[in-house]
Design a protein around this motif. Structure first.
Motif, PDB file in Angstrom:
ATOM      1  N   ALA A  38       0.820  -1.218   0.000  1.00 36.87           N
ATOM      2  CA  ALA A  38       0.000   0.000   0.000  1.00 36.87           C
ATOM      3  C   ALA A  38       0.854   1.269   0.000  1.00 36.87           C
ATOM      4  N   PRO A  39       1.874   1.379   0.882  1.00 39.43           N
ATOM      5  CA  PRO A  39       2.722   2.577   0.817  1.00 39.43           C
ATOM      6  C   PRO A  39       3.481   2.699  -0.508  1.00 39.43           C
ATOM      7  N   PHE A  40       3.916   1.550  -1.058  1.00 40.72           N
ATOM      8  CA  PHE A  40       4.650   1.594  -2.328  1.00 40.72           C
ATOM      9  C   PHE A  40       3.755   2.101  -3.452  1.00 40.72           C
ATOM     10  N   VAL A  41       2.534   1.546  -3.538  1.00 40.86           N
ATOM     11  CA  VAL A  41       1.608   1.971  -4.595  1.00 40.86           C
ATOM     12  C   VAL A  41       1.242   3.439  -4.410  1.00 40.86           C
ATOM     13  N   GLY A  42       1.018   3.849  -3.154  1.00 38.45           N
ATOM     14  CA  GLY A  42       0.710   5.252  -2.889  1.00 38.45           C
ATOM     15  C   GLY A  42       1.853   6.173  -3.269  1.00 38.45           C
ATOM     16  N   ALA A 151      -3.134  12.763  -3.269  1.00 37.83           N
ATOM     17  CA  ALA A 151      -3.430  11.683  -4.215  1.00 37.83           C
ATOM     18  C   ALA A 151      -2.715  10.397  -3.803  1.00 37.83           C
ATOM     19  N   GLY A 152      -1.442  10.509  -3.397  1.00 30.70           N
ATOM     20  CA  GLY A 152      -0.702   9.333  -2.948  1.00 30.70           C
ATOM     21  C   GLY A 152      -1.322   8.700  -1.722  1.00 30.70           C
ATOM     22  N   THR A 159      -5.732   1.143  -1.615  1.00 30.79           N
ATOM     23  CA  THR A 159      -5.059  -0.154  -1.757  1.00 30.79           C
ATOM     24  C   THR A 159      -5.190  -0.969  -0.486  1.00 30.79           C
ATOM     25  N   ALA A 160      -4.957  -0.324   0.656  1.00 33.42           N
ATOM     26  CA  ALA A 160      -5.090  -1.025   1.939  1.00 33.42           C
ATOM     27  C   ALA A 160      -6.522  -1.513   2.141  1.00 33.42           C
ATOM     28  N   ALA A 161      -7.501  -0.692   1.792  1.00 29.94           N
ATOM     29  CA  ALA A 161      -8.901  -1.089   1.938  1.00 29.94           C
ATOM     30  C   ALA A 161      -9.242  -2.266   1.025  1.00 29.94           C
ATOM     31  N   THR A 162      -8.686  -2.276  -0.183  1.00 33.41           N
ATOM     32  CA  THR A 162      -8.929  -3.381  -1.111  1.00 33.41           C
ATOM     33  C   THR A 162      -8.339  -4.680  -0.570  1.00 33.41           C
ATOM     34  N   ILE A 163      -7.121  -4.591  -0.028  1.00 37.20           N
ATOM     35  CA  ILE A 163      -6.485  -5.787   0.547  1.00 37.20           C
ATOM     36  C   ILE A 163      -7.290  -6.298   1.733  1.00 37.20           C
ATOM     37  N   GLU A 164      -7.715  -5.387   2.607  1.00 43.37           N
ATOM     38  CA  GLU A 164      -8.507  -5.795   3.768  1.00 43.37           C
ATOM     39  C   GLU A 164      -9.854  -6.375   3.334  1.00 43.37           C
ATOM     40  N   GLY A 165     -10.452  -5.802   2.295  1.00 45.39           N
ATOM     41  CA  GLY A 165     -11.703  -6.345   1.781  1.00 45.39           C
ATOM     42  C   GLY A 165     -11.526  -7.757   1.235  1.00 45.39           C
ATOM     43  N   ALA A 166     -10.412  -7.981   0.521  1.00 50.01           N
ATOM     44  CA  ALA A 166     -10.125  -9.321   0.008  1.00 50.01           C
ATOM     45  C   ALA A 166      -9.909 -10.305   1.153  1.00 50.01           C
ATOM     46  N   ARG A 167      -9.215  -9.866   2.207  1.00 55.45           N
ATOM     47  CA  ARG A 167      -8.986 -10.742   3.364  1.00 55.45           C
ATOM     48  C   ARG A 167     -10.312 -11.121   4.025  1.00 55.45           C
ATOM     49  N   ARG A 168     -11.191 -10.145   4.173  1.00 56.79           N
ATOM     50  CA  ARG A 168     -12.484 -10.422   4.807  1.00 56.79           C
ATOM     51  C   ARG A 168     -13.338 -11.346   3.932  1.00 56.79           C
ATOM     52  N   LEU A 169     -13.217 -11.215   2.616  1.00 55.40           N
ATOM     53  CA  LEU A 169     -13.961 -12.088   1.721  1.00 55.40           C
ATOM     54  C   LEU A 169     -13.481 -13.532   1.865  1.00 55.40           C
ATOM     55  N   VAL A 170     -12.156 -13.709   1.907  1.00 52.14           N
ATOM     56  CA  VAL A 170     -11.601 -15.051   2.099  1.00 52.14           C
ATOM     57  C   VAL A 170     -12.036 -15.609   3.453  1.00 52.14           C
ATOM     58  N   LEU A 171     -11.983 -14.764   4.491  1.00 51.31           N
ATOM     59  CA  LEU A 171     -12.393 -15.206   5.825  1.00 51.31           C
ATOM     60  C   LEU A 171     -13.863 -15.622   5.830  1.00 51.31           C
ATOM     61  N   TRP A 172     -14.711 -14.880   5.150  1.00 55.32           N
ATOM     62  CA  TRP A 172     -16.126 -15.231   5.070  1.00 55.32           C
ATOM     63  C   TRP A 172     -16.306 -16.590   4.391  1.00 55.32           C
ATOM     64  N   ARG A 173     -15.548 -16.830   3.318  1.00 56.73           N
ATOM     65  CA  ARG A 173     -15.634 -18.124   2.630  1.00 56.73           C
ATOM     66  C   ARG A 173     -15.160 -19.257   3.539  1.00 56.73           C
ATOM     67  N   LEU A 174     -14.111 -18.998   4.318  1.00 54.16           N
ATOM     68  CA  LEU A 174     -13.619 -20.018   5.243  1.00 54.16           C
ATOM     69  C   LEU A 174     -14.653 -20.331   6.325  1.00 54.16           C
ATOM     70  N   VAL A 175     -15.313 -19.306   6.848  1.00 56.18           N
ATOM     71  CA  VAL A 175     -16.340 -19.524   7.859  1.00 56.18           C
ATOM     72  C   VAL A 175     -17.496 -20.325   7.270  1.00 56.18           C
ATOM     73  N   CYS A 176     -17.892 -19.997   6.049  1.00 59.73           N
ATOM     74  CA  CYS A 176     -18.959 -20.764   5.389  1.00 59.73           C
ATOM     75  C   CYS A 176     -18.550 -22.224   5.236  1.00 59.73           C
ATOM     76  N   ARG A 177     -17.289 -22.447   4.887  1.00 55.75           N
ATOM     77  CA  ARG A 177     -16.799 -23.825   4.742  1.00 55.75           C
ATOM     78  C   ARG A 177     -16.802 -24.541   6.087  1.00 55.75           C
ATOM     79  N   ARG A 178     -16.398 -23.850   7.165  1.00 54.94           N
ATOM     80  CA  ARG A 178     -16.414 -24.469   8.496  1.00 54.94           C
ATOM     81  C   ARG A 178     -17.836 -24.861   8.886  1.00 54.94           C
ATOM     82  N   TYR A 179     -18.796 -23.971   8.658  1.00 55.59           N
ATOM     83  CA  TYR A 179     -20.182 -24.279   8.998  1.00 55.59           C
ATOM     84  C   TYR A 179     -20.683 -25.491   8.208  1.00 55.59           C
ATOM     85  N   ALA A 180     -20.309 -25.545   6.944  1.00 56.11           N
ATOM     86  CA  ALA A 180     -20.726 -26.684   6.122  1.00 56.11           C
ATOM     87  C   ALA A 180     -20.111 -27.978   6.654  1.00 56.11           C
TER      88      ALA A 180
END
Length: 200
Positions: A38-42, A151-152, A159-180
């Motif tokens: 995130a700092p590099f891209v910024g 702008a930076g 970028t940080a928000a996108t990464i955190e959003g992707a992490r939460r999406l993966v975590l949600w999928r993992l929780v769904c898999r655990r429940y299943a």
């Protein structure tokens, strides 16, 4: 962070599920990306923005000229906002008819924006283009740098928000898999749960 700390504890834990390990690895990868990527891209985005703005500043200073205009008369107009408590900074200016000399030496006259206290005969600064038409004041390097920094920072935060959003999406999928998985295991063990001799 709890998952990252647990990564070391779960190395040889017999109760560790595959999803626990994946969750910890995803959290670790997200933390590293947020701290490094995130700092590099910024920084890259800020640098590119600064280069573009500095070129724009240079072009504006080459093509815009500061001249002095003489106020001929004021233009009567109603106030933009009649309520003095909600009046904007725009109301602190008025339109006047003024005369000035273009950069090529030809005389010019027109309606321009001046300060609220401008009166006939006052001399006011005016920015014009090569043809003598009024233009906005050119941007200075300090303002360009501030815009580039903002702008930076914005790109880094996005970028940080996108990464955190992707992490939460993966975590949600993992929780769904655990429940299943739990549902399947409970369905298999449920009918015999609590009966004497079950599993023996």
């Amino acid at each position: 962070m709890r998952a990252i700390a647990g990564l070391w504890r779960w190395r040889h834990n017999p109760l560790r599920r595959t999803t626990d390990l994946v969750e910890a690895l995803v959290a670790l990868a997200a933390a590293v990306l947020i701290a490094v990527a995130a700092p590099f891209v910024g920084s890259v985005a800020g640098g590119l923005t600064q280069d573009a703005l500095h070129q724009a500043v240079q072009a504006q200073h080459e093509n815009r000229h500061k001249v002095t205009a003489t106020v001929v008369r004021t233009v009567t107009q109603p106030p933009v906002d009649p309520d003095p408590e909600t009046a904007t900074a725009r109301d602190g200016h008025r339109r006047v008819v003024a005369n000035w000399t273009a950069p090529d030496g030809s005389p010019r006259s027109g309606t321009v924006t001046a300060g609220a206290v401008s009166a006939p005969g006052d001399r006011i600064p005016l920015w014009t283009d090569q043809a003598g038409r009024q233009v906005a004041q050119p941007m200075d390097l300090g303002t360009a740098t501030v815009h580039a920094v903002l702008a930076g920072l914005g790109v880094a935060a996005a970028t940080a928000a996108t990464i955190e959003g992707a992490r939460r999406l993966v975590l949600w999928r993992l929780v769904c898999r655990r429940y299943a998985d739990w549902e399947r295991e409970w369905a298999a063990a449920g009918p015999d749960w609590g009966r004497t001799g079950t599993g023996s």
